[in-house]
Motif scaffolding. Structure first.
Motif, PDB file in Angstrom:
ATOM      1  N   ILE A 118     -51.966  87.728   1.399  1.00  0.00           N
ATOM      2  CA  ILE A 118     -52.341  88.887   0.610  1.00  0.00           C
ATOM      3  C   ILE A 118     -51.486  90.022   1.129  1.00  0.00           C
ATOM      4  N   ILE A 119     -50.969  90.801   0.101  1.00  0.00           N
ATOM      5  CA  ILE A 119     -50.109  91.727   0.144  1.00  0.00           C
ATOM      6  C   ILE A 119     -50.681  93.367  -0.061  1.00  0.00           C
ATOM      7  N   ILE A 120     -50.653  94.271   1.008  1.00  0.00           N
ATOM      8  CA  ILE A 120     -50.956  95.412   0.602  1.00  0.00           C
ATOM      9  C   ILE A 120     -49.837  96.221   1.182  1.00  0.00           C
ATOM     10  N   SER A 121     -50.011  97.777   0.852  1.00  0.00           N
ATOM     11  CA  SER A 121     -48.723  98.549   1.219  1.00  0.00           C
ATOM     12  C   SER A 121     -48.989  99.536   2.406  1.00  0.00           C
ATOM     13  N   THR A 122     -47.981  99.943   3.018  1.00  0.00           N
ATOM     14  CA  THR A 122     -48.101 101.065   4.163  1.00  0.00           C
ATOM     15  C   THR A 122     -48.793 102.277   3.484  1.00  0.00           C
ATOM     16  N   LEU A 123     -48.721 102.542   2.368  1.00  0.00           N
ATOM     17  CA  LEU A 123     -49.549 103.730   2.022  1.00  0.00           C
ATOM     18  C   LEU A 123     -51.184 103.745   2.024  1.00  0.00           C
ATOM     19  N   GLU A 124     -51.666 102.346   2.248  1.00  0.00           N
ATOM     20  CA  GLU A 124     -53.074 102.332   1.922  1.00  0.00           C
ATOM     21  C   GLU A 124     -53.948 103.277   2.892  1.00  0.00           C
ATOM     22  N   HIS A 125     -55.099 103.539   2.080  1.00  0.00           N
ATOM     23  CA  HIS A 125     -56.290 103.868   2.624  1.00  0.00           C
ATOM     24  C   HIS A 125     -57.055 102.911   3.753  1.00  0.00           C
ATOM     25  N   HIS A 126     -57.651 103.427   4.778  1.00  0.00           N
ATOM     26  CA  HIS A 126     -58.235 102.486   5.480  1.00  0.00           C
ATOM     27  C   HIS A 126     -59.091 101.605   4.561  1.00  0.00           C
ATOM     28  N   SER A 127     -59.753 101.977   3.540  1.00  0.00           N
ATOM     29  CA  SER A 127     -60.655 101.274   2.683  1.00  0.00           C
ATOM     30  C   SER A 127     -59.903  99.987   2.044  1.00  0.00           C
ATOM     31  N   ASN A 128     -58.753 100.261   1.971  1.00  0.00           N
ATOM     32  CA  ASN A 128     -57.836  99.077   1.312  1.00  0.00           C
ATOM     33  C   ASN A 128     -57.130  98.445   2.303  1.00  0.00           C
ATOM     34  N   ILE A 129     -57.401  98.504   3.564  1.00  0.00           N
ATOM     35  CA  ILE A 129     -56.799  97.874   4.689  1.00  0.00           C
ATOM     36  C   ILE A 129     -57.849  96.765   5.327  1.00  0.00           C
ATOM     37  N   PRO A 131     -60.887  95.720   4.662  1.00  0.00           N
ATOM     38  CA  PRO A 131     -61.693  94.572   4.024  1.00  0.00           C
ATOM     39  C   PRO A 131     -60.893  93.453   4.092  1.00  0.00           C
ATOM     40  N   TRP A 132     -59.403  93.718   3.711  1.00  0.00           N
ATOM     41  CA  TRP A 132     -58.542  92.320   3.720  1.00  0.00           C
ATOM     42  C   TRP A 132     -58.237  92.158   5.252  1.00  0.00           C
ATOM     43  N   GLN A 133     -58.296  92.863   6.111  1.00  0.00           N
ATOM     44  CA  GLN A 133     -58.153  92.413   7.526  1.00  0.00           C
ATOM     45  C   GLN A 133     -59.369  91.412   7.916  1.00  0.00           C
ATOM     46  N   MET A 134     -60.499  92.025   7.515  1.00  0.00           N
ATOM     47  CA  MET A 134     -61.914  91.114   7.735  1.00  0.00           C
ATOM     48  C   MET A 134     -61.496  89.813   7.175  1.00  0.00           C
ATOM     49  N   LEU A 135     -61.265  89.862   5.773  1.00  0.00           N
ATOM     50  CA  LEU A 135     -61.231  88.480   5.153  1.00  0.00           C
ATOM     51  C   LEU A 135     -60.029  87.566   5.907  1.00  0.00           C
ATOM     52  N   CYS A 136     -58.955  88.124   6.298  1.00  0.00           N
ATOM     53  CA  CYS A 136     -57.880  87.370   7.003  1.00  0.00           C
ATOM     54  C   CYS A 136     -58.369  86.783   8.266  1.00  0.00           C
ATOM     55  N   GLU A 137     -59.293  87.490   8.908  1.00  0.00           N
ATOM     56  CA  GLU A 137     -59.882  87.146  10.122  1.00  0.00           C
ATOM     57  C   GLU A 137     -60.702  85.965   9.920  1.00  0.00           C
ATOM     58  N   GLU A 138     -61.761  85.774   8.889  1.00  0.00           N
ATOM     59  CA  GLU A 138     -62.574  85.062   8.574  1.00  0.00           C
ATOM     60  C   GLU A 138     -62.105  83.958   7.962  1.00  0.00           C
ATOM     61  N   LYS A 139     -61.117  83.750   7.272  1.00  0.00           N
ATOM     62  CA  LYS A 139     -60.683  82.747   6.211  1.00  0.00           C
ATOM     63  C   LYS A 139     -59.233  82.147   6.940  1.00  0.00           C
ATOM     64  N   GLY A 140     -58.611  82.952   7.587  1.00  0.00           N
ATOM     65  CA  GLY A 140     -57.252  82.393   8.339  1.00  0.00           C
ATOM     66  C   GLY A 140     -56.124  82.672   7.328  1.00  0.00           C
ATOM     67  N   CYS A 141     -56.295  83.741   6.294  1.00  0.00           N
ATOM     68  CA  CYS A 141     -55.102  83.994   5.547  1.00  0.00           C
ATOM     69  C   CYS A 141     -54.437  85.106   6.251  1.00  0.00           C
ATOM     70  N   ILE A 142     -53.253  85.207   5.620  1.00  0.00           N
ATOM     71  CA  ILE A 142     -52.151  86.246   6.179  1.00  0.00           C
ATOM     72  C   ILE A 142     -51.950  87.463   5.451  1.00  0.00           C
ATOM     73  N   LEU A 143     -51.997  88.540   6.164  1.00  0.00           N
ATOM     74  CA  LEU A 143     -51.876  90.257   5.589  1.00  0.00           C
ATOM     75  C   LEU A 143     -50.274  90.408   5.713  1.00  0.00           C
ATOM     76  N   LYS A 144     -49.650  90.691   4.686  1.00  0.00           N
ATOM     77  CA  LYS A 144     -48.563  91.406   4.766  1.00  0.00           C
ATOM     78  C   LYS A 144     -48.231  92.691   3.979  1.00  0.00           C
ATOM     79  N   LEU A 162     -41.566  89.891  -0.478  1.00  0.00           N
ATOM     80  CA  LEU A 162     -42.454  89.479   0.000  1.00  0.00           C
ATOM     81  C   LEU A 162     -43.336  88.479  -0.569  1.00  0.00           C
ATOM     82  N   LEU A 163     -43.054  88.532  -1.774  1.00  0.00           N
ATOM     83  CA  LEU A 163     -43.870  87.615  -2.996  1.00  0.00           C
ATOM     84  C   LEU A 163     -43.204  86.218  -2.791  1.00  0.00           C
TER      85      LEU A 163
END
Length: 408
Positions: A118-129, A131-144, A162-163
């Motif tokens: 999953i890719i997000i950016s350095t500019l993100e609000h916490h609300s767009n960071i 939920p994806w961290q929680m999903l990565c912890e649950e599913k074992g996916c990788i946040l970039k 990154l793509l």
């Protein structure tokens, strides 16, 4: 100078602006946190509760039918506002944060697996960071994370690196709430689609400043909040492509989102109701239509032109102050200015400005990783809307000079 807008008339539409704070006329420059509400929105809330307060969709009496019609009229207006293909693609939520969590908790849990990226950016609000961290912890996916340059702009070349075929989802902000940067989301979307990834755009800040056409963007999901658009708090929208929403499991269980319930099995309602469990925030949804109509009556193009004039004027005036540094100098910005004063904590700036009736936001603006990248603890942020004036910007400049005199 924009001549199309009668700013005094517009200001008269917002009763809160008439008040004084600490004996000074209110100067409200915290629009990136929430915009003020015009009288038509306030009246819409009052009229709903006084005239046709009732639960919706299931009642056959007059009040229920009237409330249902008003509720669904807002959905039609949002469809037009975003240029969605159908009302089935418009899901009412409790705000942008809720919309992002809905996508992470449904699409993410069903379609993103261990090892996926999953890719997000350095500019993100916490609300767009988070939920994806929680999903990565649950599913074992990788946040970039897409890096930014010193001006506060996404580095597209680094995004492209990154793509990969492992990229399953990209979630980025349309406009930075902290810096005002406008991201090149059409390019971001197209490049993500080229590797088979889906895209969510956090439009909380963009929706009040920029025209949004979800079909032209070819975006998979777009999230926004009513309270950034002169509407009520606690109400938001998730746009999603119909085929994706149909493939996603429900987010919450309860009334309204079902067709039939037995103790053995439940079948779910069709879109958009599958994602709208329970009694919704009816009054605020109803009032949101009046906010969108208000914006459309002024004209998004007119609003943007005037706000850009405010931004240019404020930037020039603030940069002339010795010891003040504007943080975030992207080539494409909306009317948000973050700044720091040498040797003075942002909170102290905010306190002294408040004593002069000037409301700004201070701190990290729910973007702590961005502040870490920029090497600062936070900023003072002045954010402008169509009801602000050049004279108010002059007051801000005078207020900052007073801060310097008191604390330097």
């Amino acid at each position: 100078m924009t001549l199309k807008l009668d700013i005094n008339k517009i200001r008269h539409d917002f009763p809160i602006l008439e008040q004084s704070i600490n004996g000074k006329k209110l100067v409200y420059f915290d629009n990136a946190a929430t915009t003020q509400k015009p009288s038509v929105v306030i009246e819409a809330l009052k009229n709903y509760y006084e005239g046709y307060n009732a639960n919706i969709h299931r009642g056959i009496h007059h009040l229920a039918e009237k409330a249902t019609a008003a509720f669904e009229a807002t959905r039609k207006t949002v469809k037009s506002f975003l240029n969605a293909n159908s009302i089935e693609e418009i899901i009412f939520t409790y705000g942008t944060t809720d919309s992002i969590n809905l996508v992470a908790g449904t699409y993410g849990r069903k379609f993103i697996n261990a090892g996926d990226e999953i890719i997000i950016s350095t500019l993100e609000h916490h609300s767009n960071i988070v939920p994806w961290q929680m999903l990565c912890e649950e599913k074992g996916c990788i946040l970039k994370i897409i890096p930014i340059n010193d001006e506060g702009e996404i580095i597209l070349e680094e995004y492209e690196k990154l793509l990969s075929p492992k990229t399953k989802f990209v979630s980025v902000v349309h406009v930075s709430n902290a810096l005002g940067t406008i991201n090149p989301i059409k390019t971001i979307i197209d490049k993500a689609h080229a590797v088979g990834a889906k895209v969510l755009i956090d439009g909380a800040q963009a929706s009040s400043h920029l025209d949004i056409d979800v079909q032209a963007l070819d975006v998979d999901f777009y999230a926004l909040s009513a309270h950034k658009l002169f509407g009520p708090t606690g109400m938001g929208v998730l746009y999603g492509k119909k085929e994706l929403l149909e493939a996603m499991p429900p987010y919450r269980g309860g009334g309204e989102m079902i067709k039939e319930v037995t103790f053995e099995k439940t079948t779910y309602a069709d879109l958009p109701y599958k994602f709208e469990a329970g009694t919704p925030n009816i009054a605020d949804v109803v009032a949101f239509k009046f906010a969108l109509d208000y914006i459309q009556n002024i004209g998004k193009t007119n609003i943007a032109a005037y706000e850009n004039e405010l931004l240019a004027y404020a930037t020039e005036k603030l940069e002339s102050i010795e010891g003040l540094t504007v943080i975030g100098k992207a080539k494409e910005k909306v009317s948000v200015i973050s700044f720091v004063l040498e040797g003075i904590h942002p909170q102290d700036i905010g306190i002294i400005l408040d004593q002069q009736g000037i409301a700004v936001r201070t701190g990290h603006h729910c973007t702590q990783p961005l502040m870490q990248r920029l090497g600062i603890p936070g900023t003072a942020r002045a954010s402008f809307s169509v009801y602000n004036t050049f004279e108010e910007i002059d007051a801000l400049v005078a207020g900052i000079l007073k801060v310097k005199k008191l604390l330097s």
